[in-house]
Design a protein around this motif. Structure first.
Motif, PDB file in Angstrom:
ATOM      1  N   ARG A 163      26.690 -55.793  67.720  1.00  0.00           N
ATOM      2  CA  ARG A 163      26.328 -55.375  66.680  1.00  0.00           C
ATOM      3  C   ARG A 163      26.582 -53.571  66.947  1.00  0.00           C
ATOM      4  O   ARG A 163      27.051 -52.951  65.969  1.00  0.00           O
ATOM      5  CB  ARG A 163      24.773 -55.427  66.422  1.00  0.00           C
ATOM      6  N   GLU A 164      26.011 -53.084  67.953  1.00  0.00           N
ATOM      7  CA  GLU A 164      26.350 -51.761  68.388  1.00  0.00           C
ATOM      8  C   GLU A 164      27.780 -51.385  68.010  1.00  0.00           C
ATOM      9  O   GLU A 164      28.036 -50.376  67.664  1.00  0.00           O
ATOM     10  CB  GLU A 164      25.770 -51.306  69.780  1.00  0.00           C
ATOM     11  N   LEU A 165      28.751 -52.335  68.650  1.00  0.00           N
ATOM     12  CA  LEU A 165      29.941 -51.974  68.771  1.00  0.00           C
ATOM     13  C   LEU A 165      30.592 -52.029  67.181  1.00  0.00           C
ATOM     14  O   LEU A 165      31.730 -51.000  66.966  1.00  0.00           O
ATOM     15  CB  LEU A 165      30.921 -52.571  69.825  1.00  0.00           C
ATOM     16  N   ASP A 166      30.257 -52.657  66.606  1.00  0.00           N
ATOM     17  CA  ASP A 166      30.710 -52.974  65.029  1.00  0.00           C
ATOM     18  C   ASP A 166      30.007 -51.870  64.132  1.00  0.00           C
ATOM     19  O   ASP A 166      30.716 -51.124  63.845  1.00  0.00           O
ATOM     20  CB  ASP A 166      30.061 -54.206  64.618  1.00  0.00           C
ATOM     21  N   GLU A 167      28.646 -51.387  64.480  1.00  0.00           N
ATOM     22  CA  GLU A 167      28.333 -50.388  63.761  1.00  0.00           C
ATOM     23  C   GLU A 167      28.995 -49.069  64.084  1.00  0.00           C
ATOM     24  O   GLU A 167      29.060 -48.159  63.283  1.00  0.00           O
ATOM     25  CB  GLU A 167      26.808 -50.121  64.044  1.00  0.00           C
ATOM     26  N   GLU A 168      29.199 -48.794  65.205  1.00  0.00           N
ATOM     27  CA  GLU A 168      29.473 -47.504  65.845  1.00  0.00           C
ATOM     28  C   GLU A 168      31.079 -47.196  65.881  1.00  0.00           C
ATOM     29  O   GLU A 168      31.379 -46.190  65.559  1.00  0.00           O
ATOM     30  CB  GLU A 168      28.972 -47.296  67.353  1.00  0.00           C
ATOM     31  N   ILE A 169      31.770 -48.123  65.918  1.00  0.00           N
ATOM     32  CA  ILE A 169      33.047 -47.995  66.213  1.00  0.00           C
ATOM     33  C   ILE A 169      34.053 -49.107  65.475  1.00  0.00           C
ATOM     34  O   ILE A 169      35.249 -49.110  65.545  1.00  0.00           O
ATOM     35  CB  ILE A 169      33.708 -47.872  67.683  1.00  0.00           C
ATOM     36  N   GLY A 170      33.320 -49.829  64.571  1.00  0.00           N
ATOM     37  CA  GLY A 170      33.852 -50.704  63.822  1.00  0.00           C
ATOM     38  C   GLY A 170      35.082 -51.828  64.588  1.00  0.00           C
ATOM     39  O   GLY A 170      35.919 -51.994  63.866  1.00  0.00           O
ATOM     40  N   ILE A 171      34.407 -52.349  65.668  1.00  0.00           N
ATOM     41  CA  ILE A 171      35.333 -53.411  66.158  1.00  0.00           C
ATOM     42  C   ILE A 171      34.519 -54.641  66.270  1.00  0.00           C
ATOM     43  O   ILE A 171      33.048 -54.534  66.311  1.00  0.00           O
ATOM     44  CB  ILE A 171      35.881 -53.193  67.665  1.00  0.00           C
ATOM     45  N   ARG A 172      34.825 -55.880  66.234  1.00  0.00           N
ATOM     46  CA  ARG A 172      34.369 -57.255  66.797  1.00  0.00           C
ATOM     47  C   ARG A 172      34.915 -57.536  68.278  1.00  0.00           C
ATOM     48  O   ARG A 172      35.816 -57.686  68.546  1.00  0.00           O
ATOM     49  CB  ARG A 172      34.856 -58.174  65.760  1.00  0.00           C
ATOM     50  N   VAL A 173      33.821 -57.819  69.012  1.00  0.00           N
ATOM     51  CA  VAL A 173      34.028 -57.905  70.370  1.00  0.00           C
ATOM     52  C   VAL A 173      34.629 -59.753  70.502  1.00  0.00           C
ATOM     53  O   VAL A 173      33.825 -60.384  69.879  1.00  0.00           O
ATOM     54  CB  VAL A 173      32.723 -57.769  71.229  1.00  0.00           C
TER      55      VAL A 173
END
Ligand SMILES: Nc1nc2c([nH]c(=O)n2[C@@H]2O[C@H](COP(=O)(O)OP(=O)(O)OP(=O)(O)O)[C@@H](O)[C@H]2O)c(=O)[nH]1
Length: 325
Positions: A54-64
């Motif tokens: 969630r954090e990486l999607d919200e903050e830098i727009g990537i899907r882990v």
């Protein structure tokens, strides 16, 4: 002291060419202006990996797509008590972009860039940066034998090329060695074989002066107790990695005060080189590892095959004489 902590999940995004992504903390936020890894607070009831996604999607727009937990560390700021959980992320979809106006950049992170990274990041991040650059295996040399230092040096140098690279190599002549050791030549040989040397003079002898900053310095028990905070900070500021030998809670506390870069925790089990010293066992190891804000190497009767078990107990790597020599 045990206290309630806020969990912070952090993505240590590594590109295939070795560059790692960081952002500059925006104005108005805690640690504004410093470089930091993308991530943020875990929400109540949220699984750590879900929080990371969630954090990486919200903050830098990537899907882990692929993430591995590499280090967990407790850190106390005056106004907040955090548990930073670092995941090395090696596969994702989408191009990292600044979704919240923060400056983003991917820069090389390796042994030689380590000191610049540490200088640009908050002190809490030392353990995270080290977890990205340190090898998982630490080979400790056997002690100088009856045939003396020259034979010992030749033995060490002949083994180096066949150690699987890269490794940390703790050059430990042992307390019986009272001659001056050829530290610069030994360190050069370790570097030339693609490994990371760490010098470990006998007893309470001081560290040698004038070494290449790529050479690490080890605090054995005697130096851990006698070395000043200033002396350790000074060497770290010059780029040296500093490791320390931890055996119990008191030595761990000292290693934390000195902000060393990695610790060995020993003895895990009884070994041939320390017969009669009973091992602390996995539970005690896990307790020390949970309290350590730096990568922890299990030492004493363990080898590379034990790595998965070490990771499950919160450790980072494995140190050994017999497994590597
Ligand atoms: N994102 C991030 N936070 C870090 C790092 N190192 C570190 O100590 N922190 C601390 O961990 C916390 C991160 O939480 P956050 O970014 O969600 O929280 P914040 O207080 O900045 O923002 P908020 O106002 O949205 O709650 C902050 O206190 C931050 O200073 C790091 O590398 N990345």
């Amino acid at each position: 002291m045990d206290r309630p902590r806020t969990d912070i999940v952090l993505g240590l995004l590594r590109e295939p060419d070795g560059r790692v992504w960081t952002e500059v903390r925006p104005d108005g936020k805690h640690l504004a202006g410093l470089r930091a890894f993308p991530g943020g607070k875990r929400r109540a009831g949220e699984a750590l990996r879900d929080a990371l996604a969630r954090e990486l999607d919200e903050e830098i727009g990537i899907r882990v797509q692929r993430a591995r937990r590499v280090i967990t560390l407790n850190w106390d700021y005056p106004d907040r008590h955090l548990r930073l959980i670092g995941f090395e992320v090696t596969r994702w979809t989408g191009q990292p972009r600044s979704a919240e106006g923060q400056q983003l950049a991917a820069e090389p992170l390796d042994r030689d860039a380590r000191a610049d990274w540490l200088a640009a990041m908050p002190p809490a991040n030392r353990g995270l940066v080290n977890a990205l650059v340190l090898p998982r295996c630490l080979a400790i040399t056997p002690p100088v034998g009856a045939d003396g230092v020259t034979a010992w040096q030749a033995g060490v140098e002949s083994r180096l090329p066949s150690l699987p690279a890269p490794m940390l190599v703790n050059l430990r002549p042992g307390d019986a060695a009272n001659a001056d050791l050829p530290w610069p030549a030994l360190a050069r040989a370790v570097l030339a074989a693609g490994h990371w040397p760490v010098v470990n003079p006998p007893g309470d002898r001081p560290w040698p002066e004038g070494l290449d900053p790529r050479v690490g310095l080890h605090l054995n028990h005697a130096r851990l107790l006698s070395m000043s905070d200033h002396a350790v900070r000074d060497r770290q500021a010059r780029g040296h990695l500093v490791s320390a030998a931890v055996h119990d809670r008191a030595t761990l506390e000292r290693a934390i005060e000195l902000a060393v870069d990695l610790i060995t925790v020993s003895p895990l089990r009884e070994t041939a080189t320390h017969p009669g010293a009973s091992g602390m066992g996995w539970a005690a190891f896990a307790g020390l590892a949970a309290a350590a804000p730096m990568p922890v190497y299990a030492l004493g009767g363990v080898g590379p095959d034990d790595l998965p078990r070490i990771w499950r107990r919160g450790g980072f790597g494995v140190a050994s004489i017999s497994a590597f020599w």
